[in-house]
Design a protein around this motif. Structure first.
Motif: not given
Length: 258
Positions: A10-12, A163-165, A197-205, A220-227
């Protein structure tokens, strides 16, 4: 499904609405080893087998996260569960793949791209071996998704833009060079993130990213998971699946959403 079939990111700037996601399980090492496990990241292959048997009894099928996200976009995620394996340990090929194959399921392996053929130096120990480039390609060839887990498994919450980049964009470049294919998925080390951090992930494509346990914002950029803990039996896993369904009540379906 291989990494080559993950679709166009998806686009940033997109993917900011909360998703009604199917459950996503988070494993790490899959091994019968008896070495000390102070960080509780090792699940025995026999226990993984019992977990997948439970999913089948419930009429569920484990899939890589990219496949689950695409099915969610189409409104076709019913009956699916995301299976994810963090860090990229060598034991995935030896111990997890045969179990997954036996049940006709597949998963996503999140690889620490800057530590290929290295070890989990972000922990105090014990040391566990990480996959090299050939093993990463073998994971994709076996029908599993390869995702990014940064270059060096660093804390991203509060990290500088530089660092994020480096960690987020750099890890994707490395893995795409290894695979000669698109890498759409990202997992935050330790599940830690902030808005930057979430914005950097989105911007990275990237197309999507997952956290650990958090249900907000749950986009979409913070999808929950359970351990999944080493000692989780069928009853505990069923309770986690039920809790997830309860938490998703009231969240609108995302079919057709981008």
């Amino acid at each position: 499904m291989t990494a080559a079939a993950t679709g166009r990111p998806h686009a940033p700037g997109s993917g900011r609405g909360r998703l009604r996601m199917a459950p996503v399980l988070m494993y790490h090492s899959i091994s019968p080893s008896g070495v000390a496990d102070p960080h509780r990241i090792r699940v025995h292959p026999d226990r993984l087998d019992r977990h997948l048997r439970l999913l089948r009894r419930l009429g569920l099928r484990g899939v890589p996260l990219a496949e689950l996200v695409r099915a969610t976009d189409r409104g076709e995620a019913a009956g699916l569960v995301g299976l994810t394996f963090d860090d990229g340990y060598t034991d995935f090929l030896e111990h997890a793949v045969p179990v997954l194959d036996r049940h006709g399921m597949a998963g996503t392996v999140y690889v620490v791209a800057g530590r290929l053929a290295g070890q989990n130096e972000w922990d105090e120990g014990p040391r566990l071996d990480l996959m090299d480039a050939d093993a990463v390609r073998a994971v994709a060839a076996a029908g599993h998704e390869v995702g990014s887990h940064t270059l060096h498994h660093v804390h991203l919450r509060g990290a500088t833009p530089a660092v994020l980049a480096e960690e987020i964009q750099g890890s994707r470049r490395v893995l795409e060079e290894v695979l000669q294919a698109e890498v759409p998925g990202f997992a935050y080390p330790w599940g830690e993130f902030d808005a930057a951090a979430a914005d950097a992930v989105r911007a990275a494509g990237y197309d999507h990213a997952c956290v650990t346990g958090d249900y907000l914002p749950g986009d979409r950029f913070t999808i929950p998971r359970f351990y999944v803990a080493p000692g989780d039996g069928a009853a505990r896993l069923l309770a986690k699946l039920t809790r997830h369904s309860w938490r998703m009540r009231g969240v609108p379906d995302a079919g057709g959403a981008g």
